[in-house]
Design an enzyme around this catalytic site. Structure first.
Site, PDB file in Angstrom:
ATOM      1  N   HIS A   3      -3.417 103.562  56.145  1.00 57.09           N
ATOM      2  CA  HIS A   3      -2.217 102.890  56.659  1.00 57.09           C
ATOM      3  C   HIS A   3      -2.066 103.235  58.130  1.00 57.09           C
ATOM      4  O   HIS A   3      -2.139 104.402  58.511  1.00 57.09           O
ATOM      5  CB  HIS A   3      -0.967 103.337  55.904  1.00 57.09           C
ATOM      6  CG  HIS A   3       0.302 102.946  56.600  1.00 57.09           C
ATOM      7  ND1 HIS A   3       0.646 101.628  56.802  1.00 57.09           N
ATOM      8  CD2 HIS A   3       1.281 103.687  57.176  1.00 57.09           C
ATOM      9  CE1 HIS A   3       1.805 101.580  57.452  1.00 57.09           C
ATOM     10  NE2 HIS A   3       2.201 102.821  57.693  1.00 57.09           N
ATOM     11  N   HIS A   6      -0.207 101.761  62.177  1.00 58.93           N
ATOM     12  CA  HIS A   6       0.807 100.944  62.838  1.00 58.93           C
ATOM     13  C   HIS A   6       0.145 100.121  63.942  1.00 58.93           C
ATOM     14  O   HIS A   6       0.710  99.948  65.019  1.00 58.93           O
ATOM     15  CB  HIS A   6       1.906 101.826  63.421  1.00 58.93           C
ATOM     16  CG  HIS A   6       2.644 102.626  62.396  1.00 58.93           C
ATOM     17  ND1 HIS A   6       3.636 103.514  62.730  1.00 58.93           N
ATOM     18  CD2 HIS A   6       2.548 102.682  61.046  1.00 58.93           C
ATOM     19  CE1 HIS A   6       4.120 104.087  61.647  1.00 58.93           C
ATOM     20  NE2 HIS A   6       3.463 103.601  60.603  1.00 58.93           N
ATOM     21  N   TYR A  21     -16.040  86.520  60.632  1.00 58.43           N
ATOM     22  CA  TYR A  21     -16.036  87.945  60.333  1.00 58.43           C
ATOM     23  C   TYR A  21     -14.736  88.357  59.660  1.00 58.43           C
ATOM     24  O   TYR A  21     -14.724  89.231  58.779  1.00 58.43           O
ATOM     25  CB  TYR A  21     -16.264  88.746  61.621  1.00 58.43           C
ATOM     26  CG  TYR A  21     -17.510  88.285  62.325  1.00 58.43           C
ATOM     27  CD1 TYR A  21     -18.773  88.618  61.830  1.00 58.43           C
ATOM     28  CD2 TYR A  21     -17.432  87.460  63.444  1.00 58.43           C
ATOM     29  CE1 TYR A  21     -19.920  88.159  62.439  1.00 58.43           C
ATOM     30  CE2 TYR A  21     -18.579  86.998  64.061  1.00 58.43           C
ATOM     31  CZ  TYR A  21     -19.821  87.346  63.556  1.00 58.43           C
ATOM     32  OH  TYR A  21     -20.952  86.872  64.155  1.00 58.43           O
TER      33      TYR A  21
END
Length: 220
Positions: free
Chosen positions: A96, A98, A121
């Protein structure tokens, strides 16, 4: 691979994420699924300065079993592993971040998904990226909505490797830390291309996407 090596891999991956600007300060987290639990970066840890011995260990019931206090997103990671297991049982790593351009698009864009099929891609390495409505970090509702999206896309034959929680950041997953990192890199680069493109380009056609499916096994 033994646990010591996996802890070292988490630290190496954290340094790469930090150095490449996918996380700033103490943002972001990484987990790896073990046979008897999980490893996850500690809460408020700086990913560029991780210590292998301080990586948190969680048992299969979600109880803290060693290392520093685990990231508050552990429940989201656990729900991702559980939801992905029937579709991609080899999935072992969740990241995870930002990442700037992904978060930017979640502030600006609308619709069910973060991005169209912009490049081959993106289609091959990332696939669909459903948007998850904003919930505060650690909110179990975000975990529930993410698990639901994984199941829905799996049932329709388009398994996903990423979701985007609005205003927070992307979550990506794959079989290994390096493979998950590659998904994140391709996702952020595609988000950057979309953000700086003016006028906005047309997505790949259905025929072009089908060609990628037939040639490379793309899961779009």
């Amino acid at each position: 691979m033994n646990e010591t090596r996996l802890r070292e891999e988490i630290c190496h991956l954290g340094k790469m994420l930090f150095d490449r600007g996918h996380v700033v300060g103490s943002a972001g987290n990484i987990s790896i699924r073990l046979d008897d639990g999980f490893l996850i970066t500690p809460t408020d840890a700086i990913l560029g300065e991780l210590d292998p011995a301080r990586i948190a260990r969680i048992d299969l019931q979600g109880r803290h079993a060693g290392g520093d206090k685990p990231s508050k997103t552990i429940e989201l990671h656990r729900r991702i592993y559980d939801a992905v297991a029937p579709i991609d049982p080899a999935t072992r790593c969740v990241i995870h971040t930002h990442s700037t351009h992904c978060v930017l698009l979640s502030l600006q864009a609308s619709g069910a998904e973060l991005l169209p099929a912009l490049t081959p891609y993106f289609v091959m390495k990332v696939g669909h990226v459903p948007r998850i409505a904003y919930h505060r970090p650690g909110d179990p509702q975000a975990a529930e909505m993410t698990a639901r999206a994984i199941a829905q896309y799996g049932k329709r034959g388009s398994p996903i490797r990423a979701v985007m929680i609005e205003r927070v950041g992307p979550n990506v997953w794959h079989e290994t830390p390096s493979a998950a990192f590659a998904v994140l890199e391709e996702l952020e680069e595609t988000a950057r291309l979309w953000a700086i493109s003016e006028p906005k380009p047309k997505p790949l056609t259905d025929g072009q996407i089908n060609d990628l499916r037939l040639t490379f096994g793309s899961r779009w």
